[in-house]
Design an enzyme around this catalytic site. Structure first.
Site, PDB file in Angstrom:
ATOM      1  N   SER A 137      -5.681  -7.984  -1.437  1.00 58.61           N
ATOM      2  CA  SER A 137      -4.425  -7.265  -1.670  1.00 58.61           C
ATOM      3  C   SER A 137      -4.656  -5.758  -1.610  1.00 58.61           C
ATOM      4  O   SER A 137      -5.791  -5.293  -1.654  1.00 58.61           O
ATOM      5  CB  SER A 137      -3.879  -7.628  -3.048  1.00 58.61           C
ATOM      6  OG  SER A 137      -4.714  -7.051  -4.043  1.00 58.61           O
ATOM      7  N   LYS A 138      -3.559  -5.041  -1.549  1.00 54.28           N
ATOM      8  CA  LYS A 138      -3.649  -3.589  -1.521  1.00 54.28           C
ATOM      9  C   LYS A 138      -4.295  -3.106  -2.817  1.00 54.28           C
ATOM     10  O   LYS A 138      -5.048  -2.148  -2.829  1.00 54.28           O
ATOM     11  CB  LYS A 138      -2.251  -2.989  -1.355  1.00 54.28           C
ATOM     12  CG  LYS A 138      -2.262  -1.479  -1.412  1.00 54.28           C
ATOM     13  CD  LYS A 138      -0.994  -0.866  -0.885  1.00 54.28           C
ATOM     14  CE  LYS A 138      -1.088   0.646  -0.806  1.00 54.28           C
ATOM     15  NZ  LYS A 138      -1.458   1.294  -2.062  1.00 54.28           N
TER      16      LYS A 138
END
Ligand code: GLU
Length: 511
Positions: free
Chosen positions: A264-265
């Site tokens: 994920s970011k």
């Protein structure tokens, strides 16, 4: 074999994620390998998630990594427009066809009614509270209402959606090129909305209609779309397009560096590596994110790294140019298992690509970096710096950040090195060396080396014993690139000046 036609079909809901770049890359590799066509289609039917600038960002990102588009937004082509929001009428036509053939129906249920249905099912202990072949018969739709009622509601402008009439008992199968046979029972599929009340299609309808109209032969996309694939298969069947249904290839997930869960970011932010190809300034949140490009990754290194996230050539070769990837790529060699995102590996690729660049090419990067830092540097000097730094760097900016001593006289010395290496022998050799250097008529790395040999021989102290002290006096540090070249780059006068300063400043430690 039919001409290969593949598409990359991002939704402009924000910056392009690095996983999206990999999807685009795999599509591109297949297109180029087969002499096929690479299409860029923008799937922007969800107006609520539209982010201004995202489409342009996608186009710029693909261009930066070297993925060229044959048909699509910005390029045009025989199936234009390639932006789904401009193709509304097309989807409406096929939705109508599905209704006419009994494969879809109008549904007038309000949000409240849908919520009540879910509550009812929950209370009855039903696991999946879905609008499906059973529950639809208790709802307000064209299957339960009379033709006249439907007509009256429509004429009154009552909002409605169009839903797919998923059969109750049917085995839906598809042969995924990566996963093999995938089988789902239709009772697991709900009556998905195909057209929303705003007249826009949902992803499912638009995606299938466009893949058909654009004659897509292979749908290569992320694993997160696998659950939608059976529904798409049903749509192909109900629209009578089974014969030309594309082949599916659902790519493995990109996993966190720990291997535990989807990348994920947030993981990237926490670990300090980019998740987007280019800098991104989110207009909705004002958040800024640094891209791979701005962090100093070379596009060919990033492409090489991404190609290996899920695919491998079956040999030990790791360095592949885009052309080599085009030759070597095959869908059969894409794995099912998630690919761990290892940023150290990306850095390793970057190092390899930097090393393989010519000094002249690297000098261009260096001059740009120096310009931005407001430092002057001739091309000749930049080429020399590149030659001594290229094996030591991960990013082009390291040529500057790790070699500031090539531009500025150091004012401090690494004390731990001084404590160990600055001794009476060092002072003897360095003083004599300073005197010999100051008298030279010509100066370069070779002459500096020969002079050092002459001096050490005449005072009878081996060069190896004082080399680190000499480096310390010139660069301020105990380690670094080729010292003779360092001297050539900074020049005779500056070397003498630095040696003088070191001899005055550094004190021999008395035990
Ligand atoms: N619009 C979808 C996305 O944003 C495309 C999925 C597909 O390739 O079918 O990823």
């Amino acid at each position: 074999m039919k001409d290969v036609r593949v598409r990359f079909a991002p939704s402009p809901t924000g910056a392009l994620h690095i996983g999206g770049v990999r999807t685009a890359l795999y599509n591109y590799l297949l297109a180029r390998q087969t002499g096929g066509t690479m299409i860029l289609r923008i799937e922007d039917t969800d107006q609520t998630r539209y982010v201004p600038g995202a489409e342009e960002y996608i186009v710029r990102s693909l261009a930066w990594v070297g993925i060229t588009i044959d048909e699509g937004v910005g390029v045009g082509g025989p199936h234009a427009p390639y932006r789904q929001s401009e193709r509304k009428e097309i989807y409406a036509k096929y939705a109508k066809q599905l209704i006419d053939n009994g494969h879809a129906y109008y549904a007038f249920d309000t949000e409240d009614e849908l919520e009540q249905m879910r509550e009812r099912l929950k209370a009855a202990g039903v696991d999946q509270q879905q609008y499906n072949s059973i529950t639809r018969m208790q709802m307000r739709n064209s299957l339960t209402l009379s033709e006249q009622e439907v007509k009256t509601l429509m004429e009154a402008g009552t909002p409605y959606v169009i839903r797919l009439k998923v059969p109750r008992k049917e085995e839906v199968r598809l042969n995924d090129l990566i996963r093999g046979w995938v089988m789902v029972h239709s009772s697991q599929i709900d009556d998905k909305v195909l057209m929303k009340s705003d007249g826009m299609p949902t992803y499912h309808l638009a995606n299938v209609v466009d893949d058909y109209l654009m004659k897509i032969t292979h749908v290569i996309r992320g694993e997160e779309w696998l659950p939608s694939a059976p529904l798409h298969v049903l749509l192909y069947k109900f629209l009578d397009w089974e014969e030309v249904m594309p082949q599916f290839a659902h790519l493995p997930l990109l996993l966190k560096p720990s291997g535990d869960g989807k990348l994920s970011k947030r993981d990237a932010d926490q670990m300090g590596f980019p998740i987007f190809p280019l800098d991104w300034n989110d207009p909705t949140t004002n958040e800024k994110a640094v891209g791979y490009r701005e962090s100093g990754y070379l596009p060919d290194a990033l492409v090489n790294f991404l190609a290996f996230l899920g695919w491998n050539p079956g040999t030990t070769q790791e360095i592949f140019s885009m052309d080599e990837l085009i030759k070597a790529f095959s869908i059969e060699r894409i794995g099912k298992a998630g690919a761990r995102f290892d940023i150290q590996k990306a850095q390793w690729f970057n190092q390899q690509y930097l090393k393989s660049k010519s000094n002249e090419e690297l000098a261009i990067y260096l001059i740009d970096i120096l310009n931005a830092a407001g430092v002057d540097c001739s091309q000749e000097k930049a080429i020399k710096i590149s030659s001594i730094m290229k094996d030591r760097i991960t990013f082009p900016k390291d040529m500057w950040e790790q070699a500031k001593f090539l531009f500025f006289t150091p004012t401090t010395f690494d004390q731990s090195v001084a404590d160990k290496k600055w001794n009476a022998d060092a002072v003897t050799v360095i003083s004599a060396y300073r005197d010999s250097l100051s008298k030279l008529a010509h100066f370069d790395a070779n002459i500096a080396k020969e002079t050092l040999e002459t001096v050490t021989a005449s005072v009878g102290i081996g060069a190896g014993k004082i080399l680190q002290a000499l480096r310390l006096s010139i660069t301020g540090a105990g380690a670094g690139p080729d010292l003779m070249m360092v001297m050539e780059i900074i020049g005779q006068q500056e070397v003498v000046k630095r040696l003088d300063f070191a001899l005055q400043t550094l004190k021999v430690k008395v035990a």
